[in-house]
Write a protein that holds these residues in place. Structure first.
Motif, PDB file in Angstrom:
ATOM      1  N   PHE A  46     112.121  34.175  21.179  1.00  0.00           N
ATOM      2  CA  PHE A  46     110.676  34.317  20.977  1.00  0.00           C
ATOM      3  C   PHE A  46     110.362  35.737  20.524  1.00  0.00           C
ATOM      4  O   PHE A  46     110.794  36.693  21.153  1.00  0.00           O
ATOM      5  CB  PHE A  46     109.924  34.000  22.277  1.00  0.00           C
ATOM      6  N   ASP A  47     109.573  35.837  19.476  1.00  0.00           N
ATOM      7  CA  ASP A  47     109.188  37.138  18.930  1.00  0.00           C
ATOM      8  C   ASP A  47     107.722  37.459  19.243  1.00  0.00           C
ATOM      9  O   ASP A  47     106.909  36.548  19.437  1.00  0.00           O
ATOM     10  CB  ASP A  47     109.317  37.124  17.395  1.00  0.00           C
ATOM     11  N   ASP A  48     107.412  38.747  19.216  1.00  0.00           N
ATOM     12  CA  ASP A  48     106.048  39.297  19.132  1.00  0.00           C
ATOM     13  C   ASP A  48     105.360  39.569  20.467  1.00  0.00           C
ATOM     14  O   ASP A  48     104.292  40.157  20.492  1.00  0.00           O
ATOM     15  CB  ASP A  48     105.103  38.446  18.260  1.00  0.00           C
ATOM     16  N   GLY A  49     105.917  39.116  21.591  1.00  0.00           N
ATOM     17  CA  GLY A  49     105.281  39.349  22.881  1.00  0.00           C
ATOM     18  C   GLY A  49     105.676  40.713  23.445  1.00  0.00           C
ATOM     19  O   GLY A  49     106.241  41.527  22.722  1.00  0.00           O
ATOM     20  N   VAL A  97     115.076  43.960  21.263  1.00  0.00           N
ATOM     21  CA  VAL A  97     114.110  44.778  20.505  1.00  0.00           C
ATOM     22  C   VAL A  97     113.583  44.049  19.262  1.00  0.00           C
ATOM     23  O   VAL A  97     114.357  43.567  18.440  1.00  0.00           O
ATOM     24  CB  VAL A  97     114.771  46.109  20.057  1.00  0.00           C
ATOM     25  N   HIS A  98     112.256  43.995  19.136  1.00  0.00           N
ATOM     26  CA  HIS A  98     111.628  43.516  17.895  1.00  0.00           C
ATOM     27  C   HIS A  98     110.996  44.691  17.146  1.00  0.00           C
ATOM     28  O   HIS A  98     110.676  44.569  15.968  1.00  0.00           O
ATOM     29  CB  HIS A  98     110.578  42.465  18.247  1.00  0.00           C
ATOM     30  N   GLY A  99     110.817  45.823  17.854  1.00  0.00           N
ATOM     31  CA  GLY A  99     110.255  47.017  17.223  1.00  0.00           C
ATOM     32  C   GLY A  99     109.375  47.759  18.210  1.00  0.00           C
ATOM     33  O   GLY A  99     109.027  47.208  19.260  1.00  0.00           O
ATOM     34  N   ARG A 101     106.330  49.032  17.256  1.00  0.00           N
ATOM     35  CA  ARG A 101     105.088  48.347  16.887  1.00  0.00           C
ATOM     36  C   ARG A 101     105.462  47.234  15.932  1.00  0.00           C
ATOM     37  O   ARG A 101     106.581  47.200  15.433  1.00  0.00           O
ATOM     38  CB  ARG A 101     104.126  49.306  16.177  1.00  0.00           C
ATOM     39  N   HIS A 102     104.512  46.349  15.606  1.00  0.00           N
ATOM     40  CA  HIS A 102     104.834  45.291  14.645  1.00  0.00           C
ATOM     41  C   HIS A 102     104.578  45.823  13.235  1.00  0.00           C
ATOM     42  O   HIS A 102     103.585  45.476  12.586  1.00  0.00           O
ATOM     43  CB  HIS A 102     104.034  44.018  14.920  1.00  0.00           C
ATOM     44  N   ALA A 103     105.488  46.691  12.773  1.00  0.00           N
ATOM     45  CA  ALA A 103     105.311  47.374  11.488  1.00  0.00           C
ATOM     46  C   ALA A 103     106.024  46.620  10.364  1.00  0.00           C
ATOM     47  O   ALA A 103     106.919  45.827  10.608  1.00  0.00           O
ATOM     48  CB  ALA A 103     105.887  48.780  11.603  1.00  0.00           C
ATOM     49  N   PRO A 137     114.298  42.797  13.211  1.00  0.00           N
ATOM     50  CA  PRO A 137     113.194  43.530  12.578  1.00  0.00           C
ATOM     51  C   PRO A 137     111.941  42.647  12.481  1.00  0.00           C
ATOM     52  O   PRO A 137     112.057  41.431  12.360  1.00  0.00           O
ATOM     53  CB  PRO A 137     113.728  43.858  11.179  1.00  0.00           C
ATOM     54  N   THR A 138     110.784  43.298  12.555  1.00  0.00           N
ATOM     55  CA  THR A 138     109.516  42.581  12.442  1.00  0.00           C
ATOM     56  C   THR A 138     109.445  41.885  11.077  1.00  0.00           C
ATOM     57  O   THR A 138     109.761  42.490  10.049  1.00  0.00           O
ATOM     58  CB  THR A 138     108.366  43.584  12.628  1.00  0.00           C
ATOM     59  N   TRP A 139     109.013  40.625  11.084  1.00  0.00           N
ATOM     60  CA  TRP A 139     109.014  39.729   9.918  1.00  0.00           C
ATOM     61  C   TRP A 139     110.424  39.541   9.340  1.00  0.00           C
ATOM     62  O   TRP A 139     110.572  39.081   8.197  1.00  0.00           O
ATOM     63  CB  TRP A 139     108.048  40.195   8.817  1.00  0.00           C
ATOM     64  N   GLY A 140     111.433  39.968  10.100  1.00  0.00           N
ATOM     65  CA  GLY A 140     112.813  39.840   9.621  1.00  0.00           C
ATOM     66  C   GLY A 140     113.129  40.749   8.452  1.00  0.00           C
ATOM     67  O   GLY A 140     114.115  40.535   7.742  1.00  0.00           O
TER      68      GLY A 140
HETATM   69 ZN   LIG Z   1     107.325  39.461  14.687  1.00  0.00          ZN
END
Ligand SMILES: [Zn+2]
Length: 233
Positions: A46-49, A97-99, A101-103, A137-140
């Motif tokens: 799951f991403d983004d939380g 880690v997804h980042g 911030r969501h950059a 990475p955010t948005w891959g």
């Molecule tokens: Zn994301």
């Protein structure tokens, strides 16, 4: 003439810095983990939380289904909502880690791109004692700095093998059929537990939460077991 040369050099720099790394990881599947070994095992990620509106209900659904998942979190949100991260850990989930911030990473400077990983990893370690090993990475999407070896040795790039457009409000049954159609040994399934990200439709994660019981049932009925990314890869 000089303007043309300068323009050409600029285009080459942009190609090498922002475009080619994504062609490699997304199109040619080089340099990033996209799936696990060909065993009857899948990873639910799951991403983004963490998201205060959805992640607790998602954790309830995962607990009821008896499944542990991997959460690729945004460090800034994790620091704002520490109780959710603590609960993830208590319940045996994997946090990666997804980042920070969501950059949009392709546009970031090399230092900012590296900080996305190193800053997030050190925040998660300092605040929660979590040692992360994977970076999605955010948005891959990454850039050349994402390939800098000194931090790639500590964090492997990972994307996914199954993505089903769950960031739009979608019937859980439709999401389920999209996943089952593409289910293979070693699949890495990406879903989203937040609608705060640019491009996400408000309320979409509610369908993801509803999906969990059926998804777990159908995936297990096909002989697959669930593993977290850290214990599997
Ligand atoms: Zn994301």
């Amino acid at each position: 003439m000089w303007l043309n040369v300068a323009g050409l050099i600029l285009i080459l720099i942009v190609l090498c810095y922002a475009l080619i790394p994504n062609l490699l990881t997304r199109v040619f599947r080089v340099g990033a983990v996209t799936r696990g070994p060909a065993e009857p095992v899948v990873a639910l990620t799951f991403d983004d939380g963490p998201d205060p509106n959805y992640t607790p209900a998602l954790l309830d659904a995962l607990r009821a289904a008896g499944v542990r998942a991997t959460f690729f979190v945004i460090a800034e949100k994790a620091l704002e909502r520490p109780h959710i991260i603590e609960r993830m850990r208590r319940e045996g989930h994997d946090v990666q880690v997804h980042g920070y911030r969501h950059a949009f990473v392709p546009w970031l400077t090399p230092w900012a791109a590296i900080r996305q990983v190193a800053g997030a990893a050190s925040a998660l370690k300092q605040r929660f004692g979590i040692v992360t090993r994977f970076y999605r990475p955010t948005w891959g999407l990454c850039n050349l700095a994402s390939f800098v070896p000194w931090w790639r040795a500590s964090h492997r790039l990972i994307t996914w093998s199954i993505m089903v457009g769950d960031w739009r409000v979608t019937e859980p049954e439709v999401l389920l059929q999209r996943i089952l159609k593409r289910l293979r040994p070693g699949a890495v399934i990406v879903l989203h537990d937040s609608d705060e990200t640019f491009g996400a439709e408000a309320g979409a994660p509610a369908g993801v939460i509803q999906l969990i019981p059926r998804l777990v049932e159908e995936v297990q009925a096909r002989g697959y077991a669930f593993r977290t990314v850290a214990e599997w890869l």
